[in-house]
Design a protein around this motif. Structure first.
Motif, short mmCIF file in Angstrom:
data_model
loop_
_atom_site.label_atom_id
_atom_site.label_comp_id
_atom_site.label_asym_id
_atom_site.label_seq_id
_atom_site.Cartn_x
_atom_site.Cartn_y
_atom_site.Cartn_z
N PHE A 81 6.93 8.90 10.55
CA PHE A 81 5.48 8.80 10.39
C PHE A 81 4.78 8.59 11.73
CE2 PHE A 81 4.83 7.64 5.63
CZ PHE A 81 5.57 8.77 5.27
N VAL A 82 5.38 7.77 12.60
CA VAL A 82 4.79 7.57 13.92
C VAL A 82 4.82 8.88 14.72
CG1 VAL A 82 5.08 6.40 16.14
CG2 VAL A 82 5.23 5.09 14.02
N SER A 83 5.89 9.66 14.53
CA SER A 83 5.97 10.96 15.19
C SER A 83 4.86 11.89 14.69
CB SER A 83 7.34 11.61 14.92
OG SER A 83 8.38 10.84 15.47
N LEU A 84 4.60 11.87 13.38
CA LEU A 84 3.53 12.69 12.82
C LEU A 84 2.16 12.23 13.33
CD1 LEU A 84 4.81 13.05 9.14
CD2 LEU A 84 4.65 14.87 10.87
N TRP A 85 2.00 10.93 13.49
CA TRP A 85 0.74 10.39 14.05
C TRP A 85 0.54 10.92 15.47
CZ3 TRP A 85 -0.84 7.32 18.14
CH2 TRP A 85 -2.07 6.70 18.03
N GLY A 131 0.83 -1.18 0.00
CA GLY A 131 0.00 0.00 0.00
C GLY A 131 0.87 1.24 0.00
N SER A 132 0.25 2.37 -0.21
CA SER A 132 0.95 3.64 -0.24
C SER A 132 1.24 4.10 1.19
CB SER A 132 0.10 4.69 -0.96
OG SER A 132 0.54 5.98 -0.69
N ALA A 133 2.54 4.31 1.49
CA ALA A 133 2.89 4.74 2.84
C ALA A 133 2.30 6.11 3.16
CB ALA A 133 4.41 4.77 2.98
N THR A 134 2.31 7.01 2.17
CA THR A 134 1.73 8.34 2.40
C THR A 134 0.21 8.25 2.56
OG1 THR A 134 1.72 8.69 0.01
CG2 THR A 134 3.56 9.61 1.25
N GLY A 135 -0.40 7.31 1.85
CA GLY A 135 -1.85 7.10 2.01
C GLY A 135 -2.18 6.58 3.40
N VAL A 136 -1.36 5.63 3.88
CA VAL A 136 -1.54 5.12 5.24
C VAL A 136 -1.38 6.26 6.24
CG1 VAL A 136 -0.66 3.53 6.99
CG2 VAL A 136 -0.71 2.83 4.60
N LEU A 137 -0.36 7.09 6.03
CA LEU A 137 -0.13 8.23 6.93
C LEU A 137 -1.33 9.16 6.94
CD1 LEU A 137 1.92 9.83 8.70
CD2 LEU A 137 2.56 11.05 6.60
N ALA A 138 -1.85 9.48 5.76
CA ALA A 138 -2.98 10.41 5.68
C ALA A 138 -4.21 9.85 6.40
CB ALA A 138 -3.32 10.69 4.21
N ALA A 139 -4.53 8.58 6.15
CA ALA A 139 -5.72 7.98 6.75
C ALA A 139 -5.60 7.86 8.27
CB ALA A 139 -5.98 6.61 6.13
N THR A 140 -4.43 7.43 8.73
CA THR A 140 -4.27 7.21 10.17
C THR A 140 -4.14 8.52 10.94
OG1 THR A 140 -1.89 6.86 9.85
CG2 THR A 140 -3.29 4.90 9.91
N CYS A 141 -3.42 9.50 10.38
CA CYS A 141 -3.28 10.78 11.07
C CYS A 141 -4.60 11.54 11.11
CB CYS A 141 -2.22 11.64 10.38
SG CYS A 141 -0.53 11.15 10.74
N LEU A 142 -5.34 11.52 10.00
CA LEU A 142 -6.64 12.21 9.98
C LEU A 142 -7.61 11.56 10.95
CD1 LEU A 142 -8.28 14.46 8.65
CD2 LEU A 142 -8.95 12.83 6.87
N LEU A 164 0.23 1.81 10.56
CA LEU A 164 1.31 2.73 10.23
C LEU A 164 2.67 2.08 10.43
CD1 LEU A 164 1.59 5.64 9.24
CD2 LEU A 164 1.75 6.36 11.62
N THR A 165 2.83 1.32 11.51
CA THR A 165 4.12 0.69 11.78
C THR A 165 4.40 -0.47 10.82
OG1 THR A 165 3.08 -0.67 13.51
CG2 THR A 165 4.16 1.36 14.21
N VAL A 166 3.34 -1.15 10.38
CA VAL A 166 3.53 -2.27 9.44
C VAL A 166 3.87 -1.76 8.04
CG1 VAL A 166 2.28 -4.10 8.23
CG2 VAL A 166 2.12 -3.92 10.70
N ALA A 167 3.30 -0.61 7.66
CA ALA A 167 3.49 -0.09 6.31
C ALA A 167 4.82 0.62 6.11
CB ALA A 167 2.35 0.87 5.97
N THR A 168 5.56 0.85 7.20
CA THR A 168 6.80 1.62 7.12
C THR A 168 7.91 0.90 7.86
OG1 THR A 168 6.11 2.88 9.07
CG2 THR A 168 5.62 3.84 6.92
N SER A 169 9.12 1.40 7.70
CA SER A 169 10.26 0.83 8.42
C SER A 169 11.36 1.88 8.52
CB SER A 169 10.79 -0.42 7.72
OG SER A 169 11.22 -0.09 6.41
N GLY A 170 12.28 1.67 9.44
CA GLY A 170 13.45 2.54 9.56
C GLY A 170 13.10 3.97 9.90
N ASP A 171 13.84 4.89 9.26
CA ASP A 171 13.66 6.31 9.54
C ASP A 171 12.26 6.79 9.16
OD1 ASP A 171 16.22 6.47 10.50
OD2 ASP A 171 17.08 7.26 8.63
N GLN A 172 11.72 6.22 8.06
CA GLN A 172 10.37 6.62 7.65
C GLN A 172 9.35 6.26 8.72
OE1 GLN A 172 8.10 4.40 4.64
NE2 GLN A 172 7.88 6.33 3.50
N GLN A 173 9.52 5.09 9.33
CA GLN A 173 8.59 4.69 10.39
C GLN A 173 8.67 5.64 11.58
OE1 GLN A 173 9.06 1.12 13.23
NE2 GLN A 173 7.70 0.35 11.63
#
Length: 493
Positions: free
Chosen positions: A134-138, A5-16, A122-131
């Motif tokens: 993204f978790v920080s943004l969440w 899936g799209s990591a940015t899409g996951v970020l958008a859905a979970t953060c919103l 969010l944690t499953v869709a990402t890894s490393g620095d991106q994770q």
């Protein structure tokens, strides 16, 4: 474990979704006087719209994560969003207080599910620095939602009526559902046993419900009445059955072995106390500020008046990890609870002649104290266990927030109402009676907060502190809402 899936899409859905859930949660207390006026139900009874939400959230938050692991995180996340939409529509269309409370009970389950499964996705869709980013943004989205909620709720009461908040939240949740459908791939934990501890979930609710009901009715029944003691006894029995159940099920809701970790128990209790006392106070201030016999604020003015509490908490939180790394977590936690006690004690001297400015400094002291205590407590909860137990430790601390909010809000509301009624019976003016009720409840919160100082001294020993990175700052800012892993997580032996 699925990935994709799209990591940015996951970020958008979970953060919103976390933004709207936390904004909704923090706004409701501001809306209660308006809901009471429209439905005819007393604010005392409508308290269940707040405590019932937390009660159900406490029971469901770990279970919903387990359901996501077994049946698919995307699927259960979508179920949570759908339940949230249904609950918002149910509340917005409600013509009785009972329907509002029923909707909020459903919303408690929905909100806990959205938060638990959203972070997992969010944690499953990402890894490393991106994770980490993204978790920080969440976490930041969660904090922003909590800060904006009372202001948005107060504004909408004047513009659309109190129902407007729930219609808007339903619309945002539908957008999240579409984003989730399009952008998020399904994932599950293939190695996890498929059994779910539903009985444990029910017993958590059966432990909390009579406890809160006993607190709520004790003013009418008397603290030592048979009915009140019967409620407390039922809570004790359900709690005992919960412990017995957790010893026997294959995958328990609560791993009782975690309770042998003194730092985890101490930090979890600190989280419970901090979340409970500040939720109890903000509930009462939302009502006190709007009462015509007190400050007589409009809902919007009350929303603005309570904003410094969240802003103060979030503003100090990013600096806390570095402070804890330098001075020690237990020291920062202790100082935080001292600040909270001082703030509660000042409000304990409330007089009917007080204007808003008299409340501002103690509110800020409580908020800053919460920021100082809660971030290191959350960090300690996940740093005192090995990596494989971080999820369980996070679940315990997240449940503690809901439990603290439910129990302390019920206790504060009971003291507030009982003292107010007694003062009126003794011939006090409505303003003096309200001030006495708020003062008495604040003294109770001060005593409970003082227990946090003791916990910091006795139970929370040395543990690895977070490094103070941007991720740690975001985790600290969101710590009054949800435990997010830090750079120290999983370092326990």
């Amino acid at each position: 474990m699925g990935r994709g899936g799209s990591a940015t899409g996951v970020l958008a859905a979970t953060c919103l979704s976390t933004l709207v859930v936390n904004a909704n949660t923090s706004a409701v207390s501001i809306l209660l006087p308006a809901i009471s006026e429209d439905t005819g139900m007393s604010v005392d009874t409508l308290q269940w719209a707040v405590t019932g939400y937390s009660l159900v959230g406490a029971a469901v938050i770990i279970t919903s994560g387990s359901l996501g692991d077994v049946f698919g995180r995307k699927r259960i996340f979508q179920v949570g969003l759908a339940l949230f939409v249904v609950s918002c529509v149910l509340i917005a269309l409600a013509e009785t207080g009972g329907m509002v409370i029923a909707g909020r009970l459903v919303q408690g389950a929905a909100g806990a599910t959205i938060l638990a499964c959203g972070l997992s996705l969010l944690t499953v869709a990402t890894s490393g620095d991106q994770q980490l980013k993204f978790v920080s943004l969440w976490g930041a989205a969660a904090a922003v939602g909590a800060a904006a909620g009372p202001l948005l709720g107060g504004l909408l009461v004047d513009v659309t009526g109190w129902q407007g908040l729930f219609w808007i939240d339903a619309g945002v949740a539908v957008v999240c559902m579409v984003l989730t459908f399009v952008a998020i791939a399904e994932s599950r934990d293939e190695g996890r046993p498929r059994s779910i501890d539903f009985l444990g979930t029910v017993l958590v609710a059966l432990t909390l419900a009579p406890l809160i009901y006993g607190f709520t009715k004790s003013g009418d029944w008397g603290w030592l009445s048979a009915a009140t003691l019967g409620c407390f006894a039922a809570s004790v029995v359900a709690g005992f059955l919960f412990v017995m159940t957790e010893k026997r099920v294959a995958v328990p809701l609560l791993d009782l072995a975690l309770l042998r970790n003194r730092i985890l128990v101490g930090s979890t209790l600190a989280i419970l106390i901090g979340a409970g006392t500040i939720n109890g106070l903000m509930y009462l201030l939302s009502l006190y500020f709007q009462n015509p016999a007190a400050l007589g604020f409009s809902p919007l003015e009350a929303g603005v008046a309570t904003l410094p509490a969240t802003v103060g908490l979030v503003a100090v939180a990013p600096f806390v990890p570095k402070l804890a790394n330098k001075l020690g977590g237990r020291q920062v936690i202790g100082v935080g609870f001292i600040a909270m006690v001082v703030g509660f004690v000042v409000i304990g001297f409330t007089e009917s002649s007080w204007g808003y400015t008299a409340f501002l400094l103690p509110i800020l002291a409580i908020a800053v104290g919460m920021g100082l205590s809660n971030g290191p407590s959350s960090s300690a909860a996940t740093s005192c266990v090995p990596q494989e137990q971080v999820g369980g430790a996070s679940g315990v601390s997240n449940m503690a927030r809901y439990v603290g909010a439910a129990v302390a809000t019920a206790l504060a509301a009971t003291i507030y109402g009982s003292v107010q009624a007694n003062q009126l019976d003794d011939g006090a003016s409505p303003g003096d009676a309200l001030a006495a009720g708020l003062a008495a409840a604040s003294w109770a919160m001060a005593v409970i907060s003082a227990l946090g100082i003791l916990l910091a001294l006795v139970a929370i020993r040395r543990h690895k502190a977070a490094q103070g990175t941007a991720q740690d700052a975001a985790a600290s800012a969101a710590a009054h809402l949800h435990t997010i892993p830090t750079t120290a997580s999983g370092s326990g032996s």
